[in-house]
Design an enzyme around this catalytic site. Structure first.
Site, PDB file in Angstrom:
ATOM      1  N   CYS A 117      -0.553   4.039   2.165  1.00  0.00           N
ATOM      2  CA  CYS A 117      -0.316   3.840   3.599  1.00  0.00           C
ATOM      3  C   CYS A 117       1.125   4.152   3.985  1.00  0.00           C
ATOM      4  O   CYS A 117       1.388   4.789   5.009  1.00  0.00           O
ATOM      5  CB  CYS A 117      -0.627   2.402   3.995  1.00  0.00           C
ATOM      6  SG  CYS A 117      -2.196   1.758   3.402  1.00  0.00           S
ATOM      7  N   ASP A 118       2.077   3.676   3.184  1.00  0.00           N
ATOM      8  CA  ASP A 118       3.477   3.658   3.612  1.00  0.00           C
ATOM      9  C   ASP A 118       4.415   4.535   2.788  1.00  0.00           C
ATOM     10  O   ASP A 118       5.608   4.602   3.073  1.00  0.00           O
ATOM     11  CB  ASP A 118       3.999   2.210   3.577  1.00  0.00           C
ATOM     12  CG  ASP A 118       3.209   1.304   4.505  1.00  0.00           C
ATOM     13  OD1 ASP A 118       2.764   1.786   5.560  1.00  0.00           O
ATOM     14  OD2 ASP A 118       3.035   0.114   4.174  1.00  0.00           O
ATOM     15  N   CYS A 143       0.829  -1.210   0.000  1.00  0.00           N
ATOM     16  CA  CYS A 143       0.000   0.000   0.000  1.00  0.00           C
ATOM     17  C   CYS A 143       0.854   1.247   0.000  1.00  0.00           C
ATOM     18  O   CYS A 143       1.386   1.651   1.043  1.00  0.00           O
ATOM     19  CB  CYS A 143      -0.935  -0.005   1.203  1.00  0.00           C
ATOM     20  SG  CYS A 143      -2.024   1.438   1.283  1.00  0.00           S
TER      21      CYS A 143
END
Length: 315
Positions: free
Chosen positions: A142-143, A139
Protein backbone atom coordinates in the site's frame (compact mmCIF):
# COMPACT_ATOMS: atom_id res chain seq x y z
CA UNK A 1 -39.35 -7.53 10.30
CA UNK A 2 -37.17 -9.96 8.37
CA UNK A 3 -34.48 -8.41 6.17
CA UNK A 4 -33.40 -9.88 2.84
CA UNK A 5 -29.71 -9.41 3.58
CA UNK A 6 -27.71 -8.07 6.50
CA UNK A 7 -24.10 -7.09 5.87
CA UNK A 8 -21.73 -7.16 8.85
CA UNK A 9 -18.83 -4.77 8.22
CA UNK A 10 -18.51 -1.26 6.82
CA UNK A 11 -15.21 -1.47 4.96
CA UNK A 12 -14.67 -1.79 1.18
CA UNK A 13 -16.02 -5.35 0.95
CA UNK A 14 -19.18 -4.62 2.92
CA UNK A 15 -19.86 -1.33 1.11
CA UNK A 16 -19.35 -2.86 -2.34
CA UNK A 17 -21.71 -5.70 -1.44
CA UNK A 18 -24.26 -3.20 -0.13
CA UNK A 19 -24.24 -1.18 -3.38
CA UNK A 20 -24.85 -4.29 -5.51
CA UNK A 21 -27.52 -5.72 -3.22
CA UNK A 22 -29.30 -2.35 -3.05
CA UNK A 23 -29.35 -1.99 -6.83
CA UNK A 24 -30.83 -5.50 -6.98
CA UNK A 25 -33.72 -4.27 -4.81
CA UNK A 26 -32.77 -6.28 -1.72
CA UNK A 27 -32.77 -3.24 0.61
CA UNK A 28 -29.70 -4.32 2.61
CA UNK A 29 -28.84 -3.08 6.07
CA UNK A 30 -25.16 -2.65 6.99
CA UNK A 31 -23.82 -2.98 10.52
CA UNK A 32 -20.76 -0.86 9.89
CA UNK A 33 -19.12 -1.15 13.30
CA UNK A 34 -18.00 1.49 15.75
CA UNK A 35 -16.01 3.32 14.59
CA UNK A 36 -17.10 2.43 11.03
CA UNK A 37 -14.92 2.10 7.95
CA UNK A 38 -12.38 -0.62 8.65
CA UNK A 39 -8.61 -0.44 8.18
CA UNK A 40 -8.87 1.99 5.30
CA UNK A 41 -9.77 4.75 7.74
CA UNK A 42 -6.29 4.34 9.28
CA UNK A 43 -4.58 4.87 5.93
CA UNK A 44 -3.41 8.29 4.81
CA UNK A 45 -2.87 8.58 1.06
CA UNK A 46 -4.15 5.88 -1.27
CA UNK A 47 -2.61 5.94 -4.75
CA UNK A 48 -3.37 2.44 -6.03
CA UNK A 49 -7.17 2.51 -6.09
CA UNK A 50 -8.32 2.70 -9.73
CA UNK A 51 -9.94 6.02 -10.60
CA UNK A 52 -8.13 8.04 -7.94
CA UNK A 53 -4.59 9.23 -8.50
CA UNK A 54 -4.47 10.11 -4.81
CA UNK A 55 -7.13 10.06 -2.11
CA UNK A 56 -7.09 9.82 1.66
CA UNK A 57 -8.28 6.48 3.04
CA UNK A 58 -11.11 7.97 5.13
CA UNK A 59 -12.28 10.01 2.13
CA UNK A 60 -12.41 6.88 -0.04
CA UNK A 61 -14.54 5.07 2.55
CA UNK A 62 -16.79 8.14 2.86
CA UNK A 63 -17.35 8.21 -0.92
CA UNK A 64 -18.21 4.52 -0.96
CA UNK A 65 -20.67 4.99 1.88
CA UNK A 66 -22.38 7.97 0.21
CA UNK A 67 -22.60 5.90 -2.97
CA UNK A 68 -24.37 3.16 -1.01
CA UNK A 69 -26.68 5.62 0.72
CA UNK A 70 -27.71 6.96 -2.68
CA UNK A 71 -29.28 3.57 -3.41
CA UNK A 72 -31.05 3.41 -0.06
CA UNK A 73 -28.64 1.30 1.98
CA UNK A 74 -29.36 1.64 5.69
CA UNK A 75 -26.46 1.91 8.11
CA UNK A 76 -26.15 1.09 11.79
CA UNK A 77 -22.79 2.17 13.23
CA UNK A 78 -22.70 -0.51 15.91
CA UNK A 79 -20.63 -3.64 16.46
CA UNK A 80 -22.42 -6.96 16.19
CA UNK A 81 -21.86 -8.92 19.40
CA UNK A 82 -23.59 -12.22 18.65
CA UNK A 83 -25.12 -14.17 15.77
CA UNK A 84 -27.40 -17.19 15.59
CA UNK A 85 -27.12 -19.15 12.36
CA UNK A 86 -28.75 -22.33 13.72
CA UNK A 87 -32.26 -21.43 12.57
CA UNK A 88 -33.86 -19.33 9.87
CA UNK A 89 -34.24 -16.48 9.58
CA UNK A 90 -30.77 -15.77 10.96
CA UNK A 91 -30.48 -13.53 14.02
CA UNK A 92 -27.97 -10.70 14.48
CA UNK A 93 -27.53 -9.05 17.89
CA UNK A 94 -26.16 -5.63 18.87
CA UNK A 95 -25.04 -4.44 22.32
CA UNK A 96 -28.02 -4.19 24.68
CA UNK A 97 -27.39 -0.46 25.12
CA UNK A 98 -28.17 0.07 21.43
CA UNK A 99 -31.72 -1.24 21.76
CA UNK A 100 -34.71 0.93 22.45
CA UNK A 101 -37.54 -0.09 24.71
CA UNK A 102 -39.84 -2.52 23.01
CA UNK A 103 -37.36 -3.28 20.24
CA UNK A 104 -36.97 -6.88 19.11
CA UNK A 105 -34.12 -8.81 20.74
CA UNK A 106 -32.20 -9.07 17.48
CA UNK A 107 -32.32 -8.29 13.79
CA UNK A 108 -33.45 -11.13 11.56
CA UNK A 109 -32.45 -11.80 7.98
CA UNK A 110 -32.86 -14.38 5.24
CA UNK A 111 -29.17 -14.06 4.33
CA UNK A 112 -25.99 -12.57 5.78
CA UNK A 113 -22.73 -11.30 4.28
CA UNK A 114 -19.82 -11.23 6.73
CA UNK A 115 -17.25 -8.57 5.83
CA UNK A 116 -15.66 -7.89 9.20
CA UNK A 117 -12.12 -7.60 7.86
CA UNK A 118 -8.88 -8.17 9.76
CA UNK A 119 -6.60 -6.12 11.95
CA UNK A 120 -2.85 -5.79 11.64
CA UNK A 121 -1.06 -6.80 14.81
CA UNK A 122 0.95 -3.93 16.28
CA UNK A 123 3.84 -3.66 18.71
CA UNK A 124 1.76 -1.73 21.23
CA UNK A 125 4.06 1.28 21.53
CA UNK A 126 2.71 4.78 22.18
CA UNK A 127 5.08 6.17 19.56
CA UNK A 128 3.80 3.61 17.05
CA UNK A 129 0.21 4.72 17.54
CA UNK A 130 1.12 8.42 17.42
CA UNK A 131 3.08 8.07 14.15
CA UNK A 132 0.70 5.68 12.40
CA UNK A 133 0.15 7.11 8.93
CA UNK A 134 3.18 9.38 9.42
CA UNK A 135 5.79 6.80 8.48
CA UNK A 136 4.39 3.85 10.43
CA UNK A 137 2.54 1.35 8.24
CA UNK A 138 1.48 -2.28 8.17
CA UNK A 139 1.38 -2.62 4.36
CA UNK A 140 4.38 -2.25 2.07
CA UNK A 141 2.25 -2.90 -1.00
CA UNK A 142 0.00 0.00 0.00
CA UNK A 143 2.59 2.54 1.13
CA UNK A 144 5.94 1.48 -0.29
CA UNK A 145 5.76 3.98 -3.16
CA UNK A 146 6.02 6.87 -0.68
CA UNK A 147 9.51 5.79 0.36
CA UNK A 148 11.40 6.00 -2.93
CA UNK A 149 15.14 6.28 -2.27
CA UNK A 150 14.53 6.40 1.47
CA UNK A 151 15.71 4.15 4.30
CA UNK A 152 13.08 2.00 5.98
CA UNK A 153 12.75 -0.83 8.47
CA UNK A 154 10.53 -3.90 8.47
CA UNK A 155 9.75 -5.60 11.80
CA UNK A 156 8.98 -9.32 11.85
CA UNK A 157 10.37 -12.75 11.06
CA UNK A 158 7.74 -14.68 9.12
CA UNK A 159 7.02 -14.95 5.41
CA UNK A 160 4.95 -11.76 5.50
CA UNK A 161 7.82 -9.73 6.97
CA UNK A 162 10.34 -11.05 4.47
CA UNK A 163 7.93 -10.40 1.60
CA UNK A 164 7.43 -6.85 2.87
CA UNK A 165 11.21 -6.32 3.04
CA UNK A 166 11.68 -7.60 -0.51
CA UNK A 167 8.81 -5.42 -1.72
CA UNK A 168 10.44 -2.37 -0.16
CA UNK A 169 13.71 -2.99 -2.01
CA UNK A 170 11.85 -1.93 -5.17
CA UNK A 171 11.45 1.54 -3.68
CA UNK A 172 13.84 2.17 -0.79
CA UNK A 173 17.61 2.52 -1.04
CA UNK A 174 18.11 0.51 2.17
CA UNK A 175 15.90 -1.82 4.20
CA UNK A 176 16.57 -2.96 7.76
CA UNK A 177 14.83 -6.24 8.63
CA UNK A 178 14.45 -6.49 12.40
CA UNK A 179 13.58 -9.73 14.17
CA UNK A 180 13.47 -10.41 17.90
CA UNK A 181 14.83 -13.96 17.58
CA UNK A 182 18.14 -15.26 16.23
CA UNK A 183 16.60 -16.90 13.16
CA UNK A 184 13.59 -16.43 10.89
CA UNK A 185 10.42 -18.50 10.95
CA UNK A 186 9.96 -17.85 7.23
CA UNK A 187 10.32 -20.41 4.47
CA UNK A 188 13.84 -21.23 3.24
CA UNK A 189 13.24 -19.79 -0.21
CA UNK A 190 12.17 -16.46 1.29
CA UNK A 191 15.24 -16.42 3.53
CA UNK A 192 17.51 -17.08 0.59
CA UNK A 193 16.00 -14.18 -1.30
CA UNK A 194 16.43 -11.83 1.66
CA UNK A 195 20.01 -12.82 2.43
CA UNK A 196 20.84 -12.53 -1.25
CA UNK A 197 19.53 -8.96 -1.55
CA UNK A 198 22.25 -6.35 -1.01
CA UNK A 199 19.71 -3.67 -0.03
CA UNK A 200 18.57 -5.60 3.05
CA UNK A 201 20.45 -5.55 6.36
CA UNK A 202 19.14 -8.09 8.87
CA UNK A 203 19.26 -7.29 12.59
CA UNK A 204 18.57 -10.37 14.71
CA UNK A 205 17.87 -10.48 18.46
CA UNK A 206 16.44 -6.98 18.39
CA UNK A 207 13.22 -5.48 19.72
CA UNK A 208 11.84 -2.03 18.98
CA UNK A 209 11.85 0.03 22.17
CA UNK A 210 10.60 3.23 20.58
CA UNK A 211 9.88 4.77 17.19
CA UNK A 212 11.71 8.09 17.11
CA UNK A 213 10.30 11.33 15.70
CA UNK A 214 7.69 13.90 16.60
CA UNK A 215 5.74 14.69 13.41
CA UNK A 216 7.14 11.84 11.30
CA UNK A 217 9.30 8.74 11.67
CA UNK A 218 12.97 9.62 12.01
CA UNK A 219 14.49 6.52 13.58
CA UNK A 220 14.21 3.48 15.81
CA UNK A 221 15.53 2.77 19.27
CA UNK A 222 16.35 -0.93 19.44
CA UNK A 223 17.10 -3.23 22.36
CA UNK A 224 19.67 -5.66 20.97
CA UNK A 225 21.21 -8.81 22.47
CA UNK A 226 24.75 -9.79 21.53
CA UNK A 227 26.16 -13.32 21.23
CA UNK A 228 26.59 -13.45 25.01
CA UNK A 229 22.98 -12.34 25.55
CA UNK A 230 24.08 -8.97 26.87
CA UNK A 231 21.53 -6.26 26.13
CA UNK A 232 22.49 -2.98 24.52
CA UNK A 233 20.74 -0.08 22.85
CA UNK A 234 21.14 0.76 19.17
CA UNK A 235 19.59 3.68 17.35
CA UNK A 236 19.14 3.62 13.58
CA UNK A 237 18.00 6.41 11.30
CA UNK A 238 15.04 5.57 9.07
CA UNK A 239 12.24 7.36 7.23
CA UNK A 240 9.57 4.72 7.67
CA UNK A 241 8.81 1.48 9.49
CA UNK A 242 6.57 -1.39 8.42
CA UNK A 243 5.16 -3.62 11.15
CA UNK A 244 4.79 -7.14 9.76
CA UNK A 245 4.13 -9.37 12.75
CA UNK A 246 0.85 -10.72 11.43
CA UNK A 247 -2.85 -10.04 11.00
CA UNK A 248 -5.85 -11.26 12.95
CA UNK A 249 -9.20 -11.66 11.21
CA UNK A 250 -12.15 -10.12 13.08
CA UNK A 251 -14.04 -13.38 13.33
CA UNK A 252 -14.21 -14.16 17.05
CA UNK A 253 -18.02 -13.91 17.15
CA UNK A 254 -18.23 -16.52 14.37
CA UNK A 255 -16.31 -19.24 16.26
CA UNK A 256 -18.51 -22.37 16.21
CA UNK A 257 -20.99 -20.51 13.97
CA UNK A 258 -19.25 -21.08 10.61
CA UNK A 259 -16.14 -23.02 9.65
CA UNK A 260 -12.87 -21.16 10.30
CA UNK A 261 -9.34 -22.20 9.40
CA UNK A 262 -6.51 -22.53 11.93
CA UNK A 263 -5.73 -18.81 11.77
CA UNK A 264 -9.35 -17.76 12.23
CA UNK A 265 -10.15 -16.87 8.61
CA UNK A 266 -13.61 -17.85 7.39
CA UNK A 267 -13.63 -20.81 5.00
CA UNK A 268 -15.74 -20.22 1.89
CA UNK A 269 -16.63 -21.88 -1.38
CA UNK A 270 -17.89 -19.43 -4.00
CA UNK A 271 -18.08 -16.95 -1.11
CA UNK A 272 -20.58 -19.09 0.81
CA UNK A 273 -19.58 -20.23 4.29
CA UNK A 274 -20.31 -23.64 5.78
CA UNK A 275 -23.82 -22.34 6.55
CA UNK A 276 -26.00 -21.99 3.43
CA UNK A 277 -27.22 -18.41 3.14
CA UNK A 278 -24.27 -16.98 5.06
CA UNK A 279 -21.60 -15.50 2.81
CA UNK A 280 -18.25 -13.82 3.51
CA UNK A 281 -15.91 -11.47 1.68
CA UNK A 282 -12.87 -9.26 2.16
CA UNK A 283 -10.00 -9.57 4.60
CA UNK A 284 -11.88 -11.92 6.92
CA UNK A 285 -11.40 -14.61 4.24
CA UNK A 286 -8.22 -13.26 2.60
CA UNK A 287 -4.86 -13.86 4.28
CA UNK A 288 -2.88 -13.20 1.10
CA UNK A 289 -3.70 -9.93 -0.69
CA UNK A 290 -5.44 -7.70 1.90
CA UNK A 291 -6.05 -4.81 -0.51
CA UNK A 292 -9.03 -2.48 -0.73
CA UNK A 293 -9.41 -3.30 -4.41
CA UNK A 294 -9.48 -7.07 -3.88
CA UNK A 295 -11.90 -6.60 -0.97
CA UNK A 296 -14.25 -4.65 -3.25
CA UNK A 297 -14.12 -7.42 -5.85
CA UNK A 298 -14.91 -10.06 -3.24
CA UNK A 299 -17.73 -7.92 -1.84
CA UNK A 300 -19.29 -7.69 -5.30
CA UNK A 301 -18.93 -11.46 -5.82
CA UNK A 302 -20.49 -12.22 -2.44
CA UNK A 303 -23.39 -9.87 -3.20
CA UNK A 304 -24.07 -11.56 -6.54
CA UNK A 305 -23.90 -15.02 -4.96
CA UNK A 306 -26.27 -13.86 -2.21
CA UNK A 307 -28.74 -12.54 -4.77
CA UNK A 308 -28.70 -15.84 -6.69
CA UNK A 309 -29.09 -17.83 -3.49
CA UNK A 310 -32.09 -15.79 -2.39
CA UNK A 311 -33.73 -16.24 -5.80
CA UNK A 312 -33.38 -19.98 -5.45
CA UNK A 313 -34.44 -20.16 -1.80
CA UNK A 314 -37.47 -17.91 -1.54
CA UNK A 315 -39.06 -20.32 0.87
Amino acid sequence: MVENVIIIGGGPAGLAAAIYNARAGLKPIVFAGSPPGGQLTLTTEVENYPGFESILGPDLVSRMRKHAEKFGVRFVDQNVVKVDFTKRPFSIYLPSSSKTEGEDEGYRSRSVIVATGAKALWLGLESEKRLRGKGVSACATCDGFFFKERTVAVVGGGDTALEEALTMTKFAKKVYLIHRRNEFRASKIMQERVFGNSKIEVIFNAEVEEILGEMKVEGLKLKVKDSEQKVGIRNIKIDGVFIAIGHKPDTDIFIDKVELDQKGYIVVKDFMTSVPGVFAAGDCIDHKYRQATTAVGMGVSAALETERWLEGNQG
